[in-house]
Structures are given as C-alpha cells and as structure tokens.
Design an enzyme around this catalytic site. Structure first.
Site, PDB file in Angstrom:
ATOM      1  N   ASP A 164       0.823  -1.211   0.000  1.00 28.15           N
ATOM      2  CA  ASP A 164       0.000   0.000   0.000  1.00 28.15           C
ATOM      3  C   ASP A 164       0.860   1.266   0.000  1.00 28.15           C
ATOM      4  OD1 ASP A 164      -2.356   1.371  -0.054  1.00 28.15           O
ATOM      5  OD2 ASP A 164      -2.813   1.100   2.068  1.00 28.15           O
ATOM      6  N   ASN A 189     -10.573  -2.970  -6.403  1.00 23.00           N
ATOM      7  CA  ASN A 189      -9.756  -1.983  -7.125  1.00 23.00           C
ATOM      8  C   ASN A 189     -10.333  -1.577  -8.491  1.00 23.00           C
ATOM      9  OD1 ASN A 189      -6.536  -3.152  -5.861  1.00 23.00           O
ATOM     10  ND2 ASN A 189      -7.819  -1.480  -5.145  1.00 23.00           N
TER      11      ASN A 189
HETATM   12  C1  FPP Z   1      -1.788   0.070  -3.503  1.00 17.11           C
HETATM   13  O1  FPP Z   1      -1.313   1.402  -3.438  1.00 17.11           O
HETATM   14  C2  FPP Z   1      -1.160  -0.635  -4.648  1.00 17.11           C
HETATM   15  C3  FPP Z   1      -1.829  -1.232  -5.671  1.00 17.11           C
HETATM   16  C4  FPP Z   1      -3.293  -1.274  -5.758  1.00 17.11           C
HETATM   17  C5  FPP Z   1      -1.115  -1.864  -6.804  1.00 17.11           C
HETATM   18  C6  FPP Z   1       0.125  -2.602  -6.445  1.00 17.11           C
HETATM   19  C7  FPP Z   1       0.770  -3.132  -7.652  1.00 17.11           C
HETATM   20  C8  FPP Z   1       2.092  -3.141  -7.892  1.00 17.11           C
HETATM   21  C9  FPP Z   1       3.116  -2.658  -6.924  1.00 17.11           C
HETATM   22  C10 FPP Z   1       2.591  -3.714  -9.185  1.00 17.11           C
HETATM   23  C11 FPP Z   1       2.895  -5.178  -9.019  1.00 17.11           C
HETATM   24  C12 FPP Z   1       3.278  -5.792 -10.316  1.00 17.11           C
HETATM   25  C13 FPP Z   1       3.249  -7.115 -10.582  1.00 17.11           C
HETATM   26  C14 FPP Z   1       3.585  -7.611 -11.924  1.00 17.11           C
HETATM   27  C15 FPP Z   1       2.835  -8.109  -9.584  1.00 17.11           C
HETATM   28  P1  FPP Z   1      -2.367   2.599  -3.569  1.00 17.11           P
HETATM   29  O2  FPP Z   1      -2.458   2.983  -4.990  1.00 17.11           O
HETATM   30  O3  FPP Z   1      -3.653   2.186  -2.930  1.00 17.11           O
HETATM   31  O4  FPP Z   1      -1.682   3.722  -2.750  1.00 17.11           O
HETATM   32  P2  FPP Z   1      -2.434   4.862  -1.916  1.00 17.11           P
HETATM   33  O5  FPP Z   1      -3.066   4.155  -0.747  1.00 17.11           O
HETATM   34  O6  FPP Z   1      -1.332   5.752  -1.510  1.00 17.11           O
HETATM   35  O7  FPP Z   1      -3.445   5.485  -2.814  1.00 17.11           O
END
Ligand code: FPP
Length: 253
Positions: free
Chosen positions: A29, A77
């Site tokens: 996250d 998501n």
């Molecule tokens: C949450 O941060 C993260 C995600 C929903 C996506 C995570 C995906 C990756 C790191 C890529 C992985 C790649 C592979 C190929 C497995 P957020 O966007 O919710 O952050 P925020 O809470 O600050 O908004």
C-alpha cells in the site's frame, strides 16, 4: 530483476535462520501517496512499486524465504479511475513479459490467484504462460493475488463444494477444513506466517481471509516504493520477537 542490491545481500547476522517465516504475504500500500509526495501522477507510484517488489522477491531468495504472496489488485480496485485500472493491467502484462527470463534464471515459480477470467485476454494469456513456464521452479513460490477478494474466494469454494454434494460425489458430513482448503485458489501453498502491510493502515482488506488465521501482522508507515531490504530486515526482527502460540498457552505460564 535489475535491483540486485549489494546492501544486505546475505541474511543479516541478527536474524535467526531457523526462525524465518516460510511464507511472507504483503499488502503493497501507499504507491499513490508516494507518487503524490514526489509531485508525480499516482500511477508512477505503481511503477516504482514494481522495483520494490522485485527487490523483495530477490531478497526472499537470498535470505532463504521460500514463499512470497502479494496483493496486486483486489476485487474492489476496479472502482479506481479507469485510466489507473488500465495502467495497472498493462503494467502487470509488461512486467510479466519483461521479467520472465529472470524468473527462470532465479528459479522462481509464479502463481496467480483470484478471479482471473475477468482480466483482459492478453493479460490472461501472459499469466497462463508465466505459470506454465515456471511450474518446475523451486527456490521461491511467488504468488500474485490479482482480481482477488478473500470473501469471493470463500464463496466460490462453497459453491464448488455444493456442486459436488449435489452431484452425489461428496457427503456433507465429510466436509472438513482440508476439503475446504482444496477449493481455495491457494491449494498446495502453506499459510502465510507473516503479513506485512505498508503505509500505516491497520486492516487486512479482504486479503487471504482464511489463510491468514494465524499470521503475525506487521504494519509500517513506510510507503510501498520505499520498502527496502532494511525495512524487511526490521519486519523480520519484529517477527522473531513474537511468540506464536496458535491457541496454546505461552511459555511463561
Ligand atoms: C496500492 O497502493 C497498490 C496497488 C493497488 C497496486 C500494487 C501493484 C504493484 C506494486 C505492481 C505489481 C506488479 C506485478 C507484476 C505483480 P495505492 O495505490 O492504494 O496507494 P495509496 O493508498 O497511496 O493510494
């Protein structure tokens, strides 16, 4: 994996190699917040998040942790802006294509869990290819939860079991935890010993609800793109100070 960090290349001496978790799960996250703090669009945080993930995966291999499961995309998501959803789907596909040779060289087995049929066709094809090609690899079991929801996983397991009962193939009295497990996406994988969640929220957010029953939970305020080997080291030190009782009484009593 490009980020083969020379820092902490081997297990830090203050960690006990006999008491490492055998399976680490991570809720990655804080990508959006990380990007915003740098004055970048949110999606750049996901791109940097991939680098953090690659280094964690390599670290699991270097330090002898045989399973890593990450939450890449939840069933919730889809509610994000469509350009961010599209970006993530394309990113998963690109990363899979780009990293496949490295996964083979590093002996890493890839497995995707979740409702994969709802993903774009081209991504589904890449997922199927990566799972088939890495099937015999053994150093790290790398599981990526994509379009995954813990409740949805449990419901689909119930539905599959109900069909077996209806078809006369299963006696309801024979349904036990083992039968139930066989219908989960993660069948064959050990349960996580340690869940790491970055970016401070104290929730498990519908991740591996069944499998996480006895996981130790470690939450750090660090945002995912900044989660590095030193951060992982701290999480493991914290884990090794815990006494895992699994419902039994503690050593001091
Ligand atoms: C949450 O941060 C993260 C995600 C929903 C996506 C995570 C995906 C990756 C790191 C890529 C992985 C790649 C592979 C190929 C497995 P957020 O966007 O919710 O952050 P925020 O809470 O600050 O908004």
């Amino acid at each position: 994996m490009v980020n083969s960090s020379p820092v902490l290349a081997t297990l830090p001496p203050d960690l006990d190699s006999d008491r490492l978790p055998k399976h680490v799960a991570a809720i990655m996250d804080g990508n959006g917040r990380w990007a915003r703090r740098q004055g970048m669009p949110r999606v750049m945080g996901h791109r940097r998040g991939v680098d953090a993930l690659k280094d964690l995966l390599r670290c699991c291999k270097d330090w002898g942790i045989p399973a890593l499961t990450v939450y890449a995309f939840s069933t919730e998501n889809w509610r994000r802006p469509s350009h961010e959803v599209d970006f993530l789907m394309t990113l998963f596909e690109q990363v899979l294509r780009r990293e496949m040779a490295e996964m083979m060289a590093e002996n890493i087995r890839i497995r995707f869990v979740g409702n994969l049929e709802a993903l774009p066709r081209s991504l589904q094809a890449e997922i199927a290819r990566s799972m088939a090609e890495t099937q015999q690899n053994q150093d790290v079991e790398f599981t990526i939860a994509t379009n995954y929801g813990g409740r949805q996983e449990i419901v689909q397991a119930c539905r599959a079991i109900a069909h077996q009962v209806k078809a006369g193939k299963l006696d309801p009295d024979d349904i036990d935890e083992n039968i139930f497990e066989q219908h989960l996406y993660t069948w064959g994988l050990s349960h996580p010993d340690l869940l790491i969640r970055t970016s401070g929220e104290m929730r498990i957010s519908n991740f591996l609800l069944w499998q996480m029953a006895y996981a130790e939970i470690y939450v750090t305020n660090t945002t995912w793109p900044d989660f590095d080997r030193e951060q992982f080291h701290q999480a493991l030190l914290d884990y090794q100070q815990r006494e895992r009782r699994f419902g039994k009484v503690g050593k001091v009593l």
